[in-house]
Write an enzyme that holds these catalytic residues in place. Structure first.
Site, PDB file in Angstrom:
ATOM      1  N   ASP A   1      -0.367   4.404   1.037  1.00  0.00           N
ATOM      2  CA  ASP A   1      -0.791   5.399   2.014  1.00  0.00           C
ATOM      3  C   ASP A   1      -0.013   5.229   3.303  1.00  0.00           C
ATOM      4  O   ASP A   1       0.524   4.152   3.601  1.00  0.00           O
ATOM      5  CB  ASP A   1      -2.289   5.300   2.277  1.00  0.00           C
ATOM      6  CG  ASP A   1      -2.700   3.952   2.853  1.00  0.00           C
ATOM      7  OD1 ASP A   1      -2.434   2.930   2.191  1.00  0.00           O
ATOM      8  OD2 ASP A   1      -3.274   3.904   3.967  1.00  0.00           O
TER       9      ASP A   1
ATOM     10  N   ASP B   1       6.609   1.215   6.931  1.00  0.00           N
ATOM     11  CA  ASP B   1       5.219   0.772   6.705  1.00  0.00           C
ATOM     12  C   ASP B   1       4.547   1.658   5.671  1.00  0.00           C
ATOM     13  O   ASP B   1       3.919   2.637   6.006  1.00  0.00           O
ATOM     14  CB  ASP B   1       4.469   0.828   8.039  1.00  0.00           C
ATOM     15  CG  ASP B   1       3.043   0.334   7.941  1.00  0.00           C
ATOM     16  OD1 ASP B   1       2.691  -0.299   6.934  1.00  0.00           O
ATOM     17  OD2 ASP B   1       2.263   0.613   8.872  1.00  0.00           O
TER      18      ASP B   1
ATOM     19  N   GLU C   1       4.165  -6.254   4.144  1.00  0.00           N
ATOM     20  CA  GLU C   1       4.172  -5.532   5.421  1.00  0.00           C
ATOM     21  C   GLU C   1       5.410  -5.932   6.230  1.00  0.00           C
ATOM     22  O   GLU C   1       5.965  -7.024   6.044  1.00  0.00           O
ATOM     23  CB  GLU C   1       2.904  -5.854   6.220  1.00  0.00           C
ATOM     24  CG  GLU C   1       1.613  -5.343   5.606  1.00  0.00           C
ATOM     25  CD  GLU C   1       1.366  -3.873   5.889  1.00  0.00           C
ATOM     26  OE1 GLU C   1       2.241  -3.207   6.486  1.00  0.00           O
ATOM     27  OE2 GLU C   1       0.280  -3.389   5.501  1.00  0.00           O
TER      28      GLU C   1
ATOM     29  N   HIS D   1       0.848  -1.188   0.000  1.00  0.00           N
ATOM     30  CA  HIS D   1       0.000   0.000   0.000  1.00  0.00           C
ATOM     31  C   HIS D   1       0.880   1.233   0.000  1.00  0.00           C
ATOM     32  O   HIS D   1       2.021   1.206   0.487  1.00  0.00           O
ATOM     33  CB  HIS D   1      -0.976   0.004   1.183  1.00  0.00           C
ATOM     34  CG  HIS D   1      -0.351   0.063   2.543  1.00  0.00           C
ATOM     35  ND1 HIS D   1       0.068   1.240   3.132  1.00  0.00           N
ATOM     36  CD2 HIS D   1      -0.076  -0.914   3.456  1.00  0.00           C
ATOM     37  CE1 HIS D   1       0.553   0.993   4.334  1.00  0.00           C
ATOM     38  NE2 HIS D   1       0.489  -0.308   4.559  1.00  0.00           N
TER      39      HIS D   1
ATOM     40  N   GLU E   1      -5.091   1.639   3.017  1.00  0.00           N
ATOM     41  CA  GLU E   1      -4.949   0.450   3.864  1.00  0.00           C
ATOM     42  C   GLU E   1      -4.995   0.840   5.327  1.00  0.00           C
ATOM     43  O   GLU E   1      -5.560   0.116   6.162  1.00  0.00           O
ATOM     44  CB  GLU E   1      -3.636  -0.273   3.546  1.00  0.00           C
ATOM     45  CG  GLU E   1      -3.464  -1.611   4.241  1.00  0.00           C
ATOM     46  CD  GLU E   1      -2.841  -1.524   5.640  1.00  0.00           C
ATOM     47  OE1 GLU E   1      -2.867  -2.540   6.361  1.00  0.00           O
ATOM     48  OE2 GLU E   1      -2.332  -0.434   6.009  1.00  0.00           O
ATOM     49  N   GLU E   2      -4.432   1.991   5.647  1.00  0.00           N
ATOM     50  CA  GLU E   2      -4.364   2.423   7.040  1.00  0.00           C
ATOM     51  C   GLU E   2      -5.728   2.818   7.606  1.00  0.00           C
ATOM     52  O   GLU E   2      -5.860   3.032   8.813  1.00  0.00           O
ATOM     53  CB  GLU E   2      -3.383   3.594   7.182  1.00  0.00           C
ATOM     54  CG  GLU E   2      -1.938   3.276   6.805  1.00  0.00           C
ATOM     55  CD  GLU E   2      -1.247   2.351   7.792  1.00  0.00           C
ATOM     56  OE1 GLU E   2      -1.902   1.896   8.754  1.00  0.00           O
ATOM     57  OE2 GLU E   2      -0.051   2.082   7.609  1.00  0.00           O
TER      58      GLU E   2
ATOM     59  N   HIS F   1       4.215   3.796  12.580  1.00  0.00           N
ATOM     60  CA  HIS F   1       3.275   4.698  13.248  1.00  0.00           C
ATOM     61  C   HIS F   1       3.929   5.428  14.421  1.00  0.00           C
ATOM     62  O   HIS F   1       3.263   5.774  15.398  1.00  0.00           O
ATOM     63  CB  HIS F   1       2.034   3.942  13.741  1.00  0.00           C
ATOM     64  CG  HIS F   1       1.270   3.243  12.662  1.00  0.00           C
ATOM     65  ND1 HIS F   1      -0.007   2.734  12.864  1.00  0.00           N
ATOM     66  CD2 HIS F   1       1.579   2.951  11.378  1.00  0.00           C
ATOM     67  CE1 HIS F   1      -0.433   2.168  11.749  1.00  0.00           C
ATOM     68  NE2 HIS F   1       0.513   2.278  10.827  1.00  0.00           N
TER      69      HIS F   1
END
Length: 366
Positions: A72, A102, A162, A70, A134-135, A340
């Site tokens: 995003d 990520d 991932e 992904h 995705e997030e 994150h």
């Protein structure tokens, strides 16, 4: 490695925060892959400003493998950043930037490997699937998967990149989340008979959520996970302006995480039906459960050089690929513990390892 780092620098430079447009990044990736001879299809989402991308190196009419990532990222407003989070920094072998781990690092590895893959006499194709949002609960990839039969022969498998330390992961829990909204009528707290308390209207649903969370502890178990049962939690509750004002608005966000075999949305049904309030489903994706004896598990172990791990706690798009009939496994560079967070990073050797894993897939297909 210089090429891969440069590609990661470009990807990080696009501030593709989940829920916002990604057209500049997707357009740049399309041009890059087309220059390598790949067949590229852009798949706009219903939002109008976000796109999935599907590209094929090789013959799309033959069964091949999907490399999925992904593009995003989560917001980068934490105070702990030591520089612009959307400008990649190299410090002591670390590649620092929002999304470096990520999961734009895997995306960059795929792009870096593309020229060599295109030069190989592939007997089966390599597909590249890049998704959006995705997030926010894997909202973008279902639109890609719905088009998959038009884009290629049924794939033999999918590697979702991932961050797992390049350890193949066979399973993860599914997830569903909802938002409950109650509307009331404001008034002075001394006259509750003249108003409608929105927080009170939420209470049956919140009580049902707490009861369901406790019941799940004693429900079906899967020892691959920690904890081994499906879970449910109330994440946020908001409402009210002041102690002496009857609340005219209240809302709550609640999530469930389901072990394989359980439907995460079904776990939330007792909550969704407990109150006479509006229900908005925020996200839903299924659990992943790949048999350890599946050929994809064997292949991923060979490509990565690492034995498969039974399960991880976080969720991915792999369960949606599996639900669509594509065997899926999770295996990518980096550590989810760095995601994150401020100063998110991927090590240079991890990026190089991911490129090598992808090139090993190409050699396997020759």
């Amino acid at each position: 490695m210089t090429e891969a780092i440069g590609l990661l620098e470009r990807l990080v430079g696009f501030p593709t925060v989940a829920g916002t447009g990604n057209a500049p990044l997707i357009g740049w990736v399309r041009d890059y892959l087309e220059a390598q001879g790949a067949k590229v299809t852009l798949l706009p989402g219903p939002e109008g400003d976000r796109f999935n991308l599907f590209a094929t190196i090789g013959d799309p009419n033959l069964p091949g493998y999907v490399l999925s990532g992904h593009v995003d990222v989560v917001p980068a407003q934490e105070p702990g950043w030591q520089g612009d989070p959307f400008v990649l920094r190299r410090e002591g072998g670390r590649l620092i930037g929002r999304g470096a781990c990520d999961m734009k690092g895997f995306d960059a590895a795929v792009l870096a490997a593309a020229p060599q893959l295109a030069a190989m006499p592939l007997a089966a194709p390599v597909h590249i699937a890049l998704s959006y949002d995705e997030e926010l609960g894997c909202r973008g990839v279902p639109h890609l998967l719905s088009r998959l039969p038009d884009l290629c022969a049924p794939p033999l498998g999918c590697i979702v990149g991932e961050p797992t330390g390049l350890v193949p992961v066979l399973g993860h829990k599914g997830k569903a989340a909802l938002r409950l909204v109650a509307e009331g009528q404001a008034g002075h707290s001394s006259r509750p008979d003249l108003g409608v308390n929105a927080i009170h209207a939420l209470l049956p649903a919140l009580t049902a959520a707490a009861a369901q969370a406790e019941a799940l502890v004693h429900g079906p178990q899967d020892d691959r996970f920690a904890p081994p049962w499906s879970t449910l939690q109330i994440g946020t509750v908001e409402g009210g302006q002041a102690l002496n004002i009857i609340p005219d608005h209240a809302e709550a966000r609640i999530e469930a995480r389901a072990i394989p075999g359980a439907d995460p949305r079904a776990l939330l049904d007792p909550v969704a039906t407990a109150s006479d309030v509006s229900v908005e489903w925020l996200s839903s994706y299924p659990a992943l459960a790949l048999d350890p004896g599946h050929p994809l598990a064997t292949l991923a172990a060979e490509l990565s050089g690492n034995a498969p791990q039974a399960a991880v706690s976080f969720g991915t798009e792999a369960g949606l690929f599996q639900q669509a009939g594509v065997p899926a496994i999770v295996c990518g560079p980096g550590d989810i513990g760095r995601a994150h967070r401020p100063e998110e990073y991927l090590r240079e050797d991890e990026l190089a390892g991911a490129v090598e894993m992808i090139l090993a897939l190409g050699r396997h297909l020759c």
